[in-house]
Design an enzyme around this catalytic site. Sequence first.
Site: not given
Ligand code: PLP
Length: 413
Positions: A87-88, A195, A215-216, A342
Amino acid sequence: MTSRGYFSAKIKDQMNLPVYMDHHATTPLDPRVLEAMLPYLTEKFGNPASCTHRYGWDAQAGIEKARKQVARLVNAKPEEIIFTSGATESDNLAIKGAAGANRQRGNRIVTLAIEHHAVLDACRRLEGEGLSVTYLPVTRDGLLNLDDFKRALTDQTILVSVMAANNEIGTLQPISEIGKLCRERGILFHTDAVQAIGKIEVDVERMCVDLLSISAHKIYGPKGVGALYVRQNDPRLKLIPLLDGGGHERGMRSGTLNVAGIVGLGQASEICQQEISREPDRLRALRDRLKDGILAGLDDVRINGSMEQRLPNNLNLSFAGVDAESFLMALNNVALSSGSACNSAGDSPSYVLQALGLPEDLAAGSIRFGLGRFNTEEEVEFTVHRVVETVKSLRELSTLPATTKSPTPQDKT
Ligand SMILES: *Cc1c(COP(=O)(O)O)cnc(C)c1O
């Protein structure tokens, strides 16, 4: 440990210690997801772009099945799903890609002060390139005020990015209302739904969303894989890619696909869809039991964020007189966190809680609970007990004269 080790051990002994209650940071891999992935790490190892032999076709078939599974979960068409590294990357591609492709239409972006760093920092980068970004505040309950939002939109606004659910306090933003306001004005709307997926209904049509990040590893799939939903309009929504290369994923994301990871994301999506009618209610019941147990055992506990507009699996508490760091050090056998996972920047106190207007001492004392698919009632009872005991002992310690304090809180428990 075998693929089912974690879970079978859990069934035998009821509880794996420490109890895992940090599901906003990551989730364990569902054994059904691992099972779906394994063939793609062994005999089906082909490159899905190899179109001249069986190995390539098998891998390609796995990818296209996963694309359908992810699309179905959010009510999209398979062609609208772009696979990414997480998701990043999805957030970056949505924001930088849409801003880059729409510079001639305007230069303003509207987002929230409590977004994930992947959104906030992508926006900051664009500010450095001359775009203008509005970071809207939230109410004391952690919610966006729609009047503030409407006022922030101008004829120069090209993109809005508002998260569906917050990763620290679990608050749910009014995504459908925001989507409609954007659509009326011809503004692109991105939502980080990481989320929210699997906990509330997510539907790109009903919500009028143009771009949506997944995000998986937040939905019991593997780490390092995600997806971006990109609406296929007429004309098609265009994004400037972050990576140049072989033109995979409709030119929006070059690079050989992470086949096993994507198959895992697909399987995780299908399971979420199957369980969405029951799982949120189960999580809510466990969460409320956790909340009621802690509130019954302790005075001066503050709940951060709205209880009504909130993820069913989230609780965020501040314990007056107890800072989060000492609490987490003293708490044995429960895996929890303060605010977000963290990060090297070391957010302390949390910018999300500060955005709610919490005084610094309460913001520094906030603890995030994130319940998940494999948590049990016994684990919740155990956690209530551990949290109450730990806060009580820390509060007792802090009322003693300095000379009689034990050197570290752990010695007491
Ligand atoms: C964990 C998270 C991300 C990042 O997702 P990754 O797959 O770890 O890069 C982005 N947005 C939210 C709201 C998250 O909780």
